[in-house]
Design a protein around this motif. Sequence first.
Motif, PDB file in Angstrom:
ATOM      1  N   SER A 132     -98.537 -32.007 -68.940  1.00 33.83           N
ATOM      2  CA  SER A 132     -99.625 -31.603 -68.057  1.00 33.83           C
ATOM      3  C   SER A 132    -100.749 -32.627 -68.038  1.00 33.83           C
ATOM      4  CB  SER A 132    -100.176 -30.238 -68.491  1.00 33.83           C
ATOM      5  OG  SER A 132    -100.572 -30.276 -69.863  1.00 33.83           O
ATOM      6  N   SER A 133    -100.888 -33.401 -69.118  1.00 31.92           N
ATOM      7  CA  SER A 133    -101.940 -34.415 -69.189  1.00 31.92           C
ATOM      8  C   SER A 133    -101.638 -35.348 -70.359  1.00 31.92           C
ATOM      9  CB  SER A 133    -103.309 -33.759 -69.387  1.00 31.92           C
ATOM     10  OG  SER A 133    -104.303 -34.740 -69.646  1.00 31.92           O
ATOM     11  N   PRO A 134    -102.064 -36.617 -70.299  1.00 32.34           N
ATOM     12  CA  PRO A 134    -101.899 -37.505 -71.451  1.00 32.34           C
ATOM     13  C   PRO A 134    -102.997 -37.318 -72.510  1.00 32.34           C
ATOM     14  CG  PRO A 134    -102.849 -38.714 -69.636  1.00 32.34           C
ATOM     15  CD  PRO A 134    -102.562 -37.336 -69.114  1.00 32.34           C
ATOM     16  N   THR A 135    -104.083 -36.623 -72.129  1.00 23.87           N
ATOM     17  CA  THR A 135    -105.228 -36.445 -73.025  1.00 23.87           C
ATOM     18  C   THR A 135    -105.563 -34.970 -73.156  1.00 23.87           C
ATOM     19  OG1 THR A 135    -106.121 -38.578 -72.319  1.00 23.87           O
ATOM     20  CG2 THR A 135    -107.618 -37.091 -73.468  1.00 23.87           C
ATOM     21  N   TYR A 136    -105.826 -34.542 -74.390  1.00 18.83           N
ATOM     22  CA  TYR A 136    -106.146 -33.137 -74.663  1.00 18.83           C
ATOM     23  C   TYR A 136    -107.393 -33.078 -75.542  1.00 18.83           C
ATOM     24  CZ  TYR A 136    -101.437 -32.555 -72.923  1.00 18.83           C
ATOM     25  OH  TYR A 136    -100.324 -32.601 -72.129  1.00 18.83           O
TER      26      TYR A 136
END
Length: 367
Positions: A237-241
Amino acid sequence: MRIRNASLVRLFYFGLLTTSFVFIFSSGSQLLAESQRSERASERAEFVMLRSYFPLQTGYRWVYSVERAGGGLGWEVKVEAEESVSFLRSYHRLSGYFGPNDSRRVRATLLGNVVERGKDGKEYLWYQFNAPVGKSWEMDIAPDNAPACEDGATLTIGARDEVVSVPAGEFRHVIRVDHIPRCVDAGITREWFAPGVGLVRRESTSIAGAVVSELVYAELGDIILPKSVYSTSLLLSSPTYGHNLMPPIDPSKVARVQGTFVVRNQTEGPAELLFPSACVTLQLEVRDAEGKLVLQKLPEIVCPAIVLKVDLAKQPLVVPFSLVLADKDGKPLPDGSYSLTVVLLTSVPHETLRPAARAPIQISSAH
């Protein structure tokens, strides 16, 4: 007038003869040079072929399965580092070749020999891949914890062009090396080496009976064996959390990865995946920047023990997943760089053959 014309004719033919001689001589020289270059290229190719029967590059890795009475665990060989002792000579640190705690410095020469460098600085001969069929020699292992049954064994080139099939693939132009170990009831009896790959099969004897090791997986630079009939992809869903760590901390605000693992058939032929139960399940692993395992999630559901077959020829296999980025105590993972590995738990003889994919992720929280 006729005399002058005759002289011109003779001069013309002399010039033509001279030109032809120069052309023939030049062409012959070029052909000779081409032949010599071709011969040298062939010799270089032969040298490369001989060295490739025992390839050594840092990062190379081989995994073997074991068949023996009562079952057996697999074993692994790694090339861990290169050590230079002079401008023209270097050795690679090879671990696991004669046992799980075995580590030795070896090199493959241009002439097809494999030698070990002992702590005394001397070289000890292991293999002679340039030897003809029937040629024998004694395997000489450095005296630093040398395996008793292998050190001093008589080795013979049994064949130079065999075809061998193992779980990692089918290999041609395989060299078979026959062993007569020093021990009566233990030791290596035969080995098979494939060009560009190295050891693909080993037969040994023990007090409990015969032991057969076969290559199931190898990492050789950009080459991965066996060559897969499917491809995998990991969609996140995203490379950064980021965790919401503003007080008071709400456990529900811990970052969560939402993703999808996809397996596709990359050939025109049939491709199937077998599962040991009626469920298609994933194993999730998160490692930090140093490669340390910080989070692992195994399947939490119990499925009926029914073999499930998935046909990839019809459509790709798509498996969604969700992972909370917190340790087993519920503490959020610290900010930093990580890698997420997803493994599909299929029925295969070795875990390294299971479909898998890896992607980098970043944690950056609000405090």
